[in-house]
Motif scaffolding. Structure first.
Motif, PDB file in Angstrom:
ATOM      1  N   TYR A 238      42.625  43.417  51.387  1.00 39.88           N
ATOM      2  CA  TYR A 238      41.517  43.970  50.613  1.00 39.88           C
ATOM      3  C   TYR A 238      40.705  42.859  49.974  1.00 39.88           C
ATOM      4  CZ  TYR A 238      38.937  46.504  47.028  1.00 39.88           C
ATOM      5  OH  TYR A 238      37.940  47.004  46.240  1.00 39.88           O
ATOM      6  N   LYS A 239      39.401  42.907  50.181  1.00 41.63           N
ATOM      7  CA  LYS A 239      38.453  41.939  49.611  1.00 41.63           C
ATOM      8  C   LYS A 239      38.078  42.431  48.218  1.00 41.63           C
ATOM      9  CE  LYS A 239      34.141  39.663  51.141  1.00 41.63           C
ATOM     10  NZ  LYS A 239      33.445  39.580  49.859  1.00 41.63           N
ATOM     11  N   THR A 240      38.623  41.797  47.173  1.00 47.96           N
ATOM     12  CA  THR A 240      38.562  42.382  45.832  1.00 47.96           C
ATOM     13  C   THR A 240      37.224  42.208  45.122  1.00 47.96           C
ATOM     14  OG1 THR A 240      39.328  40.389  44.682  1.00 47.96           O
ATOM     15  CG2 THR A 240      41.029  41.906  45.530  1.00 47.96           C
ATOM     16  N   GLY A 241      36.494  41.121  45.424  1.00 43.55           N
ATOM     17  CA  GLY A 241      35.307  40.814  44.629  1.00 43.55           C
ATOM     18  C   GLY A 241      35.648  40.107  43.326  1.00 43.55           C
ATOM     19  N   ASP A 242      36.941  39.868  43.103  1.00 48.77           N
ATOM     20  CA  ASP A 242      37.388  39.123  41.918  1.00 48.77           C
ATOM     21  C   ASP A 242      37.505  37.640  42.263  1.00 48.77           C
ATOM     22  OD1 ASP A 242      37.613  41.379  40.307  1.00 48.77           O
ATOM     23  OD2 ASP A 242      39.678  41.759  40.924  1.00 48.77           O
ATOM     24  N   LEU A 243      37.326  36.813  41.260  1.00 53.28           N
ATOM     25  CA  LEU A 243      37.438  35.370  41.422  1.00 53.28           C
ATOM     26  C   LEU A 243      38.692  34.848  40.732  1.00 53.28           C
ATOM     27  CD1 LEU A 243      33.721  34.455  40.650  1.00 53.28           C
ATOM     28  CD2 LEU A 243      34.794  34.497  42.912  1.00 53.28           C
ATOM     29  N   GLY A 244      39.255  33.796  41.278  1.00 51.51           N
ATOM     30  CA  GLY A 244      40.441  33.203  40.656  1.00 51.51           C
ATOM     31  C   GLY A 244      40.718  31.835  41.242  1.00 51.51           C
ATOM     32  N   LYS A 245      41.739  31.178  40.707  1.00 48.30           N
ATOM     33  CA  LYS A 245      42.144  29.880  41.230  1.00 48.30           C
ATOM     34  C   LYS A 245      43.645  29.720  41.040  1.00 48.30           C
ATOM     35  CE  LYS A 245      41.276  27.361  36.908  1.00 48.30           C
ATOM     36  NZ  LYS A 245      40.578  26.218  36.272  1.00 48.30           N
ATOM     37  N   TRP A 246      44.237  28.866  41.887  1.00 48.66           N
ATOM     38  CA  TRP A 246      45.646  28.518  41.746  1.00 48.66           C
ATOM     39  C   TRP A 246      45.774  27.417  40.705  1.00 48.66           C
ATOM     40  CZ3 TRP A 246      49.066  31.628  43.845  1.00 48.66           C
ATOM     41  CH2 TRP A 246      48.756  32.321  45.019  1.00 48.66           C
ATOM     42  N   ASN A 247      46.618  27.616  39.721  1.00 46.53           N
ATOM     43  CA  ASN A 247      46.931  26.544  38.771  1.00 46.53           C
ATOM     44  C   ASN A 247      47.990  25.626  39.372  1.00 46.53           C
ATOM     45  OD1 ASN A 247      45.137  27.429  36.846  1.00 46.53           O
ATOM     46  ND2 ASN A 247      46.646  28.634  35.718  1.00 46.53           N
ATOM     47  N   GLU A 248      48.170  24.478  38.746  1.00 47.10           N
ATOM     48  CA  GLU A 248      49.138  23.508  39.268  1.00 47.10           C
ATOM     49  C   GLU A 248      50.566  24.045  39.269  1.00 47.10           C
ATOM     50  OE1 GLU A 248      48.781  19.846  37.174  1.00 47.10           O
ATOM     51  OE2 GLU A 248      46.761  19.412  37.931  1.00 47.10           O
ATOM     52  N   ASP A 249      50.861  24.978  38.350  1.00 47.57           N
ATOM     53  CA  ASP A 249      52.220  25.523  38.266  1.00 47.57           C
ATOM     54  C   ASP A 249      52.455  26.668  39.244  1.00 47.57           C
ATOM     55  OD1 ASP A 249      50.754  27.550  37.115  1.00 47.57           O
ATOM     56  OD2 ASP A 249      51.739  27.454  35.151  1.00 47.57           O
ATOM     57  N   GLY A 250      51.451  26.986  40.090  1.00 44.75           N
ATOM     58  CA  GLY A 250      51.623  28.033  41.087  1.00 44.75           C
ATOM     59  C   GLY A 250      51.184  29.404  40.642  1.00 44.75           C
ATOM     60  N   ASN A 251      50.740  29.539  39.385  1.00 48.28           N
ATOM     61  CA  ASN A 251      50.223  30.812  38.903  1.00 48.28           C
ATOM     62  C   ASN A 251      48.727  30.919  39.187  1.00 48.28           C
ATOM     63  OD1 ASN A 251      52.464  32.270  37.499  1.00 48.28           O
ATOM     64  ND2 ASN A 251      52.581  30.342  36.371  1.00 48.28           N
ATOM     65  N   ILE A 252      48.262  32.152  39.285  1.00 46.54           N
ATOM     66  CA  ILE A 252      46.848  32.417  39.521  1.00 46.54           C
ATOM     67  C   ILE A 252      46.158  32.672  38.181  1.00 46.54           C
ATOM     68  CG2 ILE A 252      45.172  33.974  40.604  1.00 46.54           C
ATOM     69  CD1 ILE A 252      47.414  34.637  42.657  1.00 46.54           C
ATOM     70  N   GLU A 253      44.981  32.083  38.033  1.00 44.06           N
ATOM     71  CA  GLU A 253      44.174  32.312  36.834  1.00 44.06           C
ATOM     72  C   GLU A 253      42.939  33.114  37.226  1.00 44.06           C
ATOM     73  OE1 GLU A 253      41.502  29.527  33.998  1.00 44.06           O
ATOM     74  OE2 GLU A 253      43.636  28.981  34.062  1.00 44.06           O
ATOM     75  N   PHE A 254      42.745  34.249  36.602  1.00 43.62           N
ATOM     76  CA  PHE A 254      41.588  35.104  36.872  1.00 43.62           C
ATOM     77  C   PHE A 254      40.328  34.425  36.352  1.00 43.62           C
ATOM     78  CE2 PHE A 254      38.702  38.566  35.574  1.00 43.62           C
ATOM     79  CZ  PHE A 254      38.588  39.251  36.769  1.00 43.62           C
ATOM     80  N   ALA A 255      39.225  34.519  37.114  1.00 44.51           N
ATOM     81  CA  ALA A 255      37.999  33.804  36.734  1.00 44.51           C
ATOM     82  C   ALA A 255      36.759  34.683  36.773  1.00 44.51           C
ATOM     83  CB  ALA A 255      37.812  32.592  37.631  1.00 44.51           C
ATOM     84  N   GLY A 256      36.951  36.011  36.719  1.00 40.47           N
ATOM     85  CA  GLY A 256      35.785  36.891  36.643  1.00 40.47           C
ATOM     86  C   GLY A 256      35.480  37.587  37.952  1.00 40.47           C
ATOM     87  N   ARG A 257      34.264  38.137  38.037  1.00 40.63           N
ATOM     88  CA  ARG A 257      33.829  38.918  39.178  1.00 40.63           C
ATOM     89  C   ARG A 257      32.697  38.218  39.917  1.00 40.63           C
ATOM     90  NH1 ARG A 257      35.732  42.982  41.830  1.00 40.63           N
ATOM     91  NH2 ARG A 257      33.604  43.717  42.162  1.00 40.63           N
ATOM     92  N   ILE A 258      32.677  38.369  41.240  1.00 36.62           N
ATOM     93  CA  ILE A 258      31.570  37.837  42.026  1.00 36.62           C
ATOM     94  C   ILE A 258      30.261  38.499  41.616  1.00 36.62           C
ATOM     95  CG2 ILE A 258      30.549  37.946  44.344  1.00 36.62           C
ATOM     96  CD1 ILE A 258      33.182  37.098  45.475  1.00 36.62           C
TER      97      ILE A 258
END
Length: 230
Positions: free
Chosen positions: A123-143
């Motif tokens: 599913y293409k969510t339209g949400d933005l995020g990134k992988w942190n160095e510790d392997g967790n995902i950080e949410f970064a808003g909406r496209i």
């Protein structure tokens, strides 16, 4: 009460700190921050907060994929992005729905072939995020919260998050209107807007600095408790 599972909106460290004040240290319940859209049976990732280091956290991650779920962070060409780089979140696995009822075009656009597991959908969510160095995902808003101001593509949520990192800012909203950016802040103490602009300039390029920063008593909410951007 032993465990709270919280989702639906971005969970802020300040809210968790206020929450913990209600409980004695030895009686504090666990708090798990969860993420996921309705199209994927709601929750696809989870992060249980470490009570001992909450004072050091600037942003609470959404964690790692739950069992039977896959999360990919991809660029516009649907290629994986490296850690620290913002991309779009795609979700695969058992929770992915079959599509939208009687909306074939939207289903085709959003439920696409899984890049890793042949024959399955993601599913293409339209949400933005990134992988942190510790392997967790950080949410970064909406496209769809991206705006174009004077030729520059801007993430309004990036401005909001930077405002929230200021020790005096409790809540913040940024909107674009008539080629200008306006920010609204709720502060602990009276904070001259010029000081907040100077603070933003330390971290953001000049084209992302709001034209006006307005202090207000509280952020207006919709009937379901979300920020009333309008």
């Amino acid at each position: 009460v032993k465990h709270f599972i919280i989702g639906g909106e971005v969970l802020k460290p300040e809210e968790v700190k206020r929450f913990y004040k209600v409980f004695k240290k030895n009686d504090r319940p666990y708090i798990t921050n969860v993420y996921g859209p309705t199209e994927c049976c709601v929750d696809a990732a989870a992060y249980t907060i470490n009570q001992d280091n909450i004072s050091n956290i600037k942003r609470i991650p959404i964690g790692t994929p739950i069992k039977n779920c896959s999360i990919y962070i991809l660029d516009k060409q649907q290629k994986p992005v490296p850690p620290g780089v913002i991309g779009e979140l795609y979700i695969g696995g058992e929770g992915v729905g079959r599509g939208y009822c009687n909306r074939e075009e939207l289903t085709k656009a959003k439920f696409i072939p899984d890049l890793v597991h042949s024959g399955e959908k993601m599913y293409k969510t339209g949400d933005l995020g990134k992988w942190n160095e510790d392997g967790n995902i950080e949410f970064a808003g909406r496209i769809d919260r991206q705006v174009k101001i004077r030729g520059f593509r801007i993430e309004l949520d990036e401005i909001i998050n930077r405002l929230l990192s200021h020790r005096n800012v409790q809540e913040a909203v940024a909107i674009a209107h008539n080629d200008q950016i306006y920010a609204y802040t709720v502060c602990k103490d009276t904070q001259p807007p010029s000081q907040l602009k100077e603070y933003l300039l330390e971290y953001l390029p000049e084209y992302m600095i709001p034209t006006v920063i307005i202090g207000i008593d509280k952020i207006p909410l919709t009937n379901n408790g979300k920020t009333d951007v309008k």
